[in-house]
Motif scaffolding. Structure first.
Motif, PDB file in Angstrom:
ATOM      1  N   ALA A  92       1.095  -1.000  -0.275  1.00  0.00           N
ATOM      2  CA  ALA A  92      -0.016  -0.432   0.077  1.00  0.00           C
ATOM      3  C   ALA A  92       1.070   1.678  -0.034  1.00  0.00           C
ATOM      4  O   ALA A  92       0.584   2.056  -0.764  1.00  0.00           O
ATOM      5  CB  ALA A  92      -1.155   0.182   1.395  1.00  0.00           C
ATOM      6  N   PRO A  93       1.930   1.461   0.672  1.00  0.00           N
ATOM      7  CA  PRO A  93       2.428   2.752   0.836  1.00  0.00           C
ATOM      8  C   PRO A  93       3.466   2.553  -0.648  1.00  0.00           C
ATOM      9  O   PRO A  93       3.237   3.602  -0.867  1.00  0.00           O
ATOM     10  CB  PRO A  93       3.401   2.687   1.977  1.00  0.00           C
ATOM     11  N   LEU A  96       1.244   3.792  -3.235  1.00  0.00           N
ATOM     12  CA  LEU A  96       0.992   5.374  -3.038  1.00  0.00           C
ATOM     13  C   LEU A  96       2.451   6.705  -3.492  1.00  0.00           C
ATOM     14  O   LEU A  96       2.248   6.721  -3.743  1.00  0.00           O
ATOM     15  CB  LEU A  96       0.496   5.873  -2.051  1.00  0.00           C
ATOM     16  N   TRP A  97       3.758   5.624  -2.748  1.00  0.00           N
ATOM     17  CA  TRP A  97       5.044   6.481  -3.513  1.00  0.00           C
ATOM     18  C   TRP A  97       5.528   6.195  -4.860  1.00  0.00           C
ATOM     19  O   TRP A  97       5.073   7.497  -5.483  1.00  0.00           O
ATOM     20  CB  TRP A  97       6.116   5.015  -3.016  1.00  0.00           C
ATOM     21  N   PHE A  99       2.588   6.880  -7.106  1.00  0.00           N
ATOM     22  CA  PHE A  99       1.402   7.218  -7.415  1.00  0.00           C
ATOM     23  C   PHE A  99       1.899   8.991  -7.235  1.00  0.00           C
ATOM     24  O   PHE A  99       1.319  10.210  -7.231  1.00  0.00           O
ATOM     25  CB  PHE A  99      -0.049   7.530  -6.895  1.00  0.00           C
ATOM     26  N   VAL A 101       2.837   9.716  -3.762  1.00  0.00           N
ATOM     27  CA  VAL A 101       2.250  10.528  -2.188  1.00  0.00           C
ATOM     28  C   VAL A 101       3.884  10.544  -1.352  1.00  0.00           C
ATOM     29  O   VAL A 101       4.289   8.948  -1.703  1.00  0.00           O
ATOM     30  CB  VAL A 101       1.266   9.556  -1.727  1.00  0.00           C
ATOM     31  N   GLY A 106       1.469  10.313   6.263  1.00  0.00           N
ATOM     32  CA  GLY A 106       0.624   9.056   5.400  1.00  0.00           C
ATOM     33  C   GLY A 106       1.001   8.014   4.487  1.00  0.00           C
ATOM     34  O   GLY A 106       0.090   6.949   4.625  1.00  0.00           O
ATOM     35  N   LEU A 107       2.192   7.809   4.551  1.00  0.00           N
ATOM     36  CA  LEU A 107       3.029   6.010   3.908  1.00  0.00           C
ATOM     37  C   LEU A 107       2.195   5.701   5.387  1.00  0.00           C
ATOM     38  O   LEU A 107       1.797   3.954   5.131  1.00  0.00           O
ATOM     39  CB  LEU A 107       3.904   6.308   3.214  1.00  0.00           C
ATOM     40  N   ALA A 110      -1.114   4.780   5.490  1.00  0.00           N
ATOM     41  CA  ALA A 110      -1.460   3.514   4.905  1.00  0.00           C
ATOM     42  C   ALA A 110      -0.869   2.056   5.044  1.00  0.00           C
ATOM     43  O   ALA A 110      -1.839   1.163   4.945  1.00  0.00           O
ATOM     44  CB  ALA A 110      -0.735   3.844   3.406  1.00  0.00           C
ATOM     45  N   CYS A 114      -4.652   0.243   5.188  1.00  0.00           N
ATOM     46  CA  CYS A 114      -4.638  -0.196   3.885  1.00  0.00           C
ATOM     47  C   CYS A 114      -5.542  -1.568   4.248  1.00  0.00           C
ATOM     48  O   CYS A 114      -6.550  -2.297   4.660  1.00  0.00           O
ATOM     49  CB  CYS A 114      -4.160  -0.456   3.149  1.00  0.00           C
TER      50      CYS A 114
END
Length: 145
Positions: A92-93, A96-97, A99, A101, A106-107, A110, A114
């Motif tokens: 999940a992180p 996001l990385w 994408f 983020v 936040g990471l 997640a 998540c």
């Protein structure tokens, strides 16, 4: 055409997922819905592109595409070895990385939220059987299954 072909292949692959103990589609329904969505999106894109000249290939997103592909393959392998919770907490992180983020809080959130949210939705509320890890699985430690 690539979306359509990918969706058709994924649809046939989804049909190989076993039915649940009651003979219902169970865990097959989500991959099948996603696969058919790919086919529908591919058809919609093909329909919208009729008569338009082809655009030049934009290569700026290729590294992210290949990173997500590698992440998906690694995610499936890690899930098979270490179960759903650990693999999702890692993937999940990282997704996001890819994408964009970059917020560390936040990471980290997640990595915790998540797996917990997806576990609640799929395994508790929908009753889908969780994939257990061959080598180690946190579900054994927590007793969630």
């Amino acid at each position: 055409m690539a979306l359509i072909l990918l969706g058709v292949g994924a649809t046939f692959t989804s049909m190989n997922i076993a039915l649940d103990q009651y003979g219902r589609w169970g865990a097959r329904i989500f991959p099948l819905a996603g696969s058919l969505s790919l086919v529908a999106l591919g058809l919609a894109e093909l329909w919208g592109a009729r008569g338009r000249p082809a655009l030049a290939l934009d290569r700026q997103h290729l590294p992210a595409i290949f990173a997500l592909l590698a992440l998906a393959v690694a995610y499936v392998w890690v899930m098979a070895q270490f179960g759903y919770l650990i693999s999702t907490a890692l993937a999940a992180p990282l997704a996001l990385w890819v994408f964009g983020v970059r917020n560390v809080i936040g990471l980290l959130a997640a990595a915790v939220l998540c797996p917990a949210a997806y576990h609640l939705i799929f395994f508790e509320l929908l009753g889908v059987f969780p994939p257990f890890g061959r080598w180690f699985d946190l579900l054994d430690v927590f007793g969630w299954y």
